[in-house]
Design a protein around this motif. Structure first.
Motif, PDB file in Angstrom:
ATOM      1  N   ILE A 143      11.520  11.061   2.418  1.00 14.07           N
ATOM      2  CA  ILE A 143      10.727  10.045   3.131  1.00 14.07           C
ATOM      3  C   ILE A 143       9.443   9.819   2.339  1.00 14.07           C
ATOM      4  O   ILE A 143       8.728  10.781   2.041  1.00 14.07           O
ATOM      5  CB  ILE A 143      10.356  10.542   4.550  1.00 14.07           C
ATOM      6  N   LEU A 144       9.182   8.583   1.989  1.00 14.61           N
ATOM      7  CA  LEU A 144       7.996   8.277   1.173  1.00 14.61           C
ATOM      8  C   LEU A 144       6.734   8.081   2.009  1.00 14.61           C
ATOM      9  O   LEU A 144       5.638   8.364   1.557  1.00 14.61           O
ATOM     10  CB  LEU A 144       8.231   7.012   0.341  1.00 14.61           C
ATOM     11  N   SER A 145       6.884   7.529   3.233  1.00 11.82           N
ATOM     12  CA  SER A 145       5.682   7.272   4.029  1.00 11.82           C
ATOM     13  C   SER A 145       5.989   7.132   5.513  1.00 11.82           C
ATOM     14  O   SER A 145       7.148   6.877   5.893  1.00 11.82           O
ATOM     15  CB  SER A 145       4.981   5.994   3.545  1.00 11.82           C
ATOM     16  N   PHE A 146       4.945   7.304   6.321  1.00  8.52           N
ATOM     17  CA  PHE A 146       5.025   7.145   7.778  1.00  8.52           C
ATOM     18  C   PHE A 146       3.955   6.145   8.192  1.00  8.52           C
ATOM     19  O   PHE A 146       2.901   6.044   7.555  1.00  8.52           O
ATOM     20  CB  PHE A 146       4.746   8.480   8.474  1.00  8.52           C
ATOM     21  N   ASN A 147       4.192   5.429   9.285  1.00 12.71           N
ATOM     22  CA  ASN A 147       3.231   4.446   9.821  1.00 12.71           C
ATOM     23  C   ASN A 147       2.900   3.370   8.769  1.00 12.71           C
ATOM     24  O   ASN A 147       3.686   3.136   7.871  1.00 12.71           O
ATOM     25  CB  ASN A 147       1.960   5.142  10.321  1.00 12.71           C
ATOM     26  N   TYR A 153      -3.193   6.109   9.840  1.00 14.73           N
ATOM     27  CA  TYR A 153      -2.763   4.726   9.578  1.00 14.73           C
ATOM     28  C   TYR A 153      -1.722   4.663   8.458  1.00 14.73           C
ATOM     29  O   TYR A 153      -0.694   4.004   8.571  1.00 14.73           O
ATOM     30  CB  TYR A 153      -3.991   3.875   9.226  1.00 14.73           C
ATOM     31  N   ASN A 154      -1.998   5.339   7.347  1.00 19.76           N
ATOM     32  CA  ASN A 154      -0.993   5.515   6.289  1.00 19.76           C
ATOM     33  C   ASN A 154      -0.805   7.005   6.077  1.00 19.76           C
ATOM     34  O   ASN A 154      -1.766   7.698   5.740  1.00 19.76           O
ATOM     35  CB  ASN A 154      -1.477   4.931   4.956  1.00 19.76           C
ATOM     36  N   ARG A 155       0.392   7.506   6.299  1.00 16.06           N
ATOM     37  CA  ARG A 155       0.664   8.915   6.006  1.00 16.06           C
ATOM     38  C   ARG A 155       1.723   8.988   4.915  1.00 16.06           C
ATOM     39  O   ARG A 155       2.631   8.162   4.893  1.00 16.06           O
ATOM     40  CB  ARG A 155       1.236   9.633   7.237  1.00 16.06           C
ATOM     41  N   THR A 203       0.825  -1.210   0.000  1.00 17.93           N
ATOM     42  CA  THR A 203       0.000   0.000   0.000  1.00 17.93           C
ATOM     43  C   THR A 203       0.863   1.266   0.000  1.00 17.93           C
ATOM     44  O   THR A 203       0.553   2.238  -0.678  1.00 17.93           O
ATOM     45  CB  THR A 203      -0.926  -0.002   1.239  1.00 17.93           C
ATOM     46  N   ASP A 204       1.973   1.222   0.750  1.00 19.24           N
ATOM     47  CA  ASP A 204       2.753   2.457   0.843  1.00 19.24           C
ATOM     48  C   ASP A 204       3.705   2.692  -0.327  1.00 19.24           C
ATOM     49  O   ASP A 204       4.559   3.560  -0.262  1.00 19.24           O
ATOM     50  CB  ASP A 204       3.448   2.607   2.206  1.00 19.24           C
ATOM     51  N   PRO A 264       9.216   7.377  10.185  1.00 17.62           N
ATOM     52  CA  PRO A 264       9.257   7.018   8.761  1.00 17.62           C
ATOM     53  C   PRO A 264       9.196   5.506   8.559  1.00 17.62           C
ATOM     54  O   PRO A 264       9.756   4.747   9.348  1.00 17.62           O
ATOM     55  CB  PRO A 264      10.593   7.562   8.279  1.00 17.62           C
ATOM     56  N   GLU A 265       8.504   5.099   7.500  1.00 16.33           N
ATOM     57  CA  GLU A 265       8.364   3.679   7.205  1.00 16.33           C
ATOM     58  C   GLU A 265       9.112   3.316   5.916  1.00 16.33           C
ATOM     59  O   GLU A 265       9.955   2.429   5.910  1.00 16.33           O
ATOM     60  CB  GLU A 265       6.871   3.338   7.113  1.00 16.33           C
ATOM     61  N   LYS A 266       8.827   4.031   4.833  1.00 15.19           N
ATOM     62  CA  LYS A 266       9.545   3.787   3.575  1.00 15.19           C
ATOM     63  C   LYS A 266      10.252   5.076   3.154  1.00 15.19           C
ATOM     64  O   LYS A 266       9.756   6.180   3.416  1.00 15.19           O
ATOM     65  CB  LYS A 266       8.571   3.369   2.460  1.00 15.19           C
ATOM     66  N   VAL A 267      11.409   4.900   2.513  1.00 11.70           N
ATOM     67  CA  VAL A 267      12.165   6.060   2.042  1.00 11.70           C
ATOM     68  C   VAL A 267      12.588   5.815   0.593  1.00 11.70           C
ATOM     69  O   VAL A 267      12.599   4.682   0.130  1.00 11.70           O
ATOM     70  CB  VAL A 267      13.425   6.315   2.910  1.00 11.70           C
ATOM     71  N   LEU A 268      12.917   6.895  -0.099  1.00 12.21           N
ATOM     72  CA  LEU A 268      13.504   6.751  -1.427  1.00 12.21           C
ATOM     73  C   LEU A 268      14.996   6.491  -1.238  1.00 12.21           C
ATOM     74  O   LEU A 268      15.694   7.304  -0.635  1.00 12.21           O
ATOM     75  CB  LEU A 268      13.304   8.038  -2.243  1.00 12.21           C
TER      76      LEU A 268
END
Lengths: 204, 365
Positions: free
Chosen positions: B87-91, B302-304, B17-18, B222-226
């Motif tokens: 940073i691509l996404s949080f949580n 939940y998804n940022r 999803t992220d 942060p959850e996913k990063v470039l």
């Protein structure tokens, strides 16, 4: 490159993880009547860890695109499994990637279709390279441990000099005598002294 | 853009999803607007994605936030200078327990399912663990997606708050996200920590209960990063800025809740997640599915896709890196000395991000 003689005579168990059934069959038949025995699995099996535990393979061969690669990578980071040589299949010809992978946890890298005759020599080379790598890692660890034990001994010596007003020579000889009398290593004696003296210190 | 900068790019993503910022920047033409011709390449494994990035088969990739740090430290592979300018996404993660484990928790505490507290405290599992030990039954088994992942550290944190030690009191193993639901179904694991859509999938199929979300454990980390390599950034400074601009637009677009449903439709397609809309959409709309017999929880964050607060951004603040390194130390993955020797600012490149943003603002003036 040839493996150590002790290994060359031993039958070796291969775990092959590949969804391409034709390629898996070709791979297995190329190893008929050799010292290698192949067990084939398709990827995305939730029980891969159990299979590795039961089969205790000497080598694992996997398609680089398999989702199970992360499970294999975790064998050395999260679990108590001994590291194993890993050989990767790849469709893409990229010599740079080959060289790089060989330096890391991957022992060999096979690009495209491999002629049957070459499979055996690739595996032999992978086993040999892996053993070299493990030996190197072991030597590195031993060096690290040596340094660590020297550090502990120095620390205990300094503590004896400081707390018991001993000369350096006296402190060292005291520890050596304790080691000889108790049949322990110097490092062990030093660690005991450190823990006793610092505990007593904390209670003062 | 300078002549020597690459404009035809291969970016790696994992169908989760992220991956929304990369997918939407491509689908909405934001990459194209920056003069970039991007092909998104679906990857099945984090280790393979990392290796392809290191050797230049991929120009950039969606990575687990700790991965650039792990690469710089040479963990589980080669040492490589991978950096993140964005940073691509949080949580976005959650911990799901199997139906059988849920029943065990309910029975032991004499609670019906609908009176279990949510987020579930791991202390309720402590009694189950002790009881199983007493009966000589095997340890509970949990799975995460990668050793050096927020998932692993979040799972460890949740358990350790209840004095349960990962690896000692509970077994932990790595499984690919795509295998998680099957492993729960086959009883290979009793629970897992994973990102979307794999928690919702277990709930929809009646196989488990999502007990706690990563927002409950660590809000807004942060959850996913470039991820890109340092040498690639040095060779392609303008392309790096163009990537940041396009992704920033995508993250802005994703802030608007009605857009989230449109994103869910696109993500569901065969090209990307190849999953049902009813497991992809909820998390994007702030709904955390809990159990097939219970109402979902409302978790707006939940998804940022940008940081919390007014005018949220995607700045790779080195403070985030230090937080993650601290987690790595606590999990025993690295020594304190390794943490101290690594310069976080050289990995989480807030300087590059700031430079890109300045160009956006100058363009507006």
């Amino acid at each position: 490159m040839s493996g150590a003689p002790t290994v060359a005579d031993k039958a070796l168990e291969i775990l092959l993880i590949d969804d391409d059934l034709d390629r898996a069959a070709a791979f297995s038949s190329a190893l008929d009547s050799s010292r290698y025995h192949v067990s084939h699995l398709v990827s995305s099996r939730t029980s891969l860890l159990k299979e590795v535990d039961q089969l205790k393979p000497d080598i694992i061969v996997i398609d680089i695109e398999s989702p199970d690669r992360d499970i294999l990578e975790s064998l050395s980071t999260l679990s108590s499994f001994n590291p194993k040589p890993v050989v990767m299949f790849c469709e893409q010809d990229d010599s740079q990637l080959i060289n790089q992978s060989v330096q890391s946890g991957v022992s060999a890298y096979v690009v495209g279709d491999v002629p049957g005759g070459r499979v055996r020599s690739i595996l032999d080379a992978a086993v040999a390279r892996f053993q070299q790598y493990q030996t190197l890692k072991q030597e590195l660890n031993e060096t690290k441990n040596k340094l660590e034990s020297r550090r502990v001994i120095e620390k205990a010596k300094a503590l004896l000099m400081n707390k018991k007003n001993m000369s350096e020579a006296k402190a060292f000889n005291t520890m050596r005598k304790m080691a000889m009398d108790s049949g322990q290593k110097m490092e062990q004696v030093a660690a005991n002294i450190l823990s006793i003296l610092t505990t007593l210190d904390a209670q003062d | 853009m300078q002549q020597n900068n690459k404009t035809q790019l291969q970016l790696g993503f994992v169908p989760l999803t992220d991956s929304a910022p990369l997918v939407m920047a491509k689908e909405l033409g934001f990459f194209q607007d920056e003069g970039l011709d991007v092909v998104l390449r679906k990857q099945n494994s984090w280790a393979t994605l990392r290796d392809k990035l290191q050797v230049g088969i991929l120009d950039g990739a969606q990575m687990l936030a700790p991965m650039p740090l792990a690469s710089q430290l040479g963990l589980g592979g080669n040492h490589a200078s991978i950096i993140t300018p964005f940073i691509l996404s949080f949580n976005g993660n959650a911990i799901t327990l199997s139906e059988a484990l849920c029943r065990e928790v309910c029975q032991l505490h004499g609670m019906p399912l609908n009176s279990l507290p949510l987020p579930l405290p791991a202390s309720l599992l402590k009694a189950v663990i002790d009881e199983r030990l007493h009966q000589g039954r095997p340890l509970l088994k949990f799975a995460t997606v990668f050793a050096y992942s927020s998932h692993y550290y979040q799972l460890r944190q949740w358990f350790s708050d209840a004095d349960i030690e990962l690896g000692t009191d509970v077994e932990v193993q790595v499984l690919p996200p795509t295998s998680m639901v099957a492993a729960l179904h086959e009883g290979v694991v009793d629970g897992y920590c994973v990102g979307g859509p794999w928690n919702a999938k277990a709930v929809r199929t009646g196989l488990g209960m999502t007990a706690v979300s990563s927002c409950d454990i660590w809000p807004d980390q942060p959850e996913k990063v470039l991820g890109i390599t340092e040498s690639w950034q040095q060779a392609n400074p303008d392309t790096t800025v163009a990537l940041i601009k396009a992704l920033r637009r995508a993250c802005d677009w994703l802030e608007v809740v009605p857009n989230r449903f449109e994103a869910a439709r696109i993500l569901s397609s065969v090209t990307y997640l190849n999953a049902d809309l009813d497991v992809v959409a909820p998390a994007l709309l702030g709904s955390c599915l809990v159990h097939h017999r219970l109402d979902p929880r409302t978790i707006p964050a939940y998804n940022r896709f940008s940081s919390a607060g007014q005018g949220g951004d995607n700045n790779p603040d080195p403070a985030y890196a230090r937080f993650l390194l601290n987690q790595m130390v606590e999990a025993g993955h690295i020594q304190l000395s390794q943490y101290q020797q690594l310069d976080s600012e050289q990995v989480f490149r807030a300087d590059i991000y700031a430079q890109a943003l300045q160009q956006v603002q100058t363009a507006v003036l």
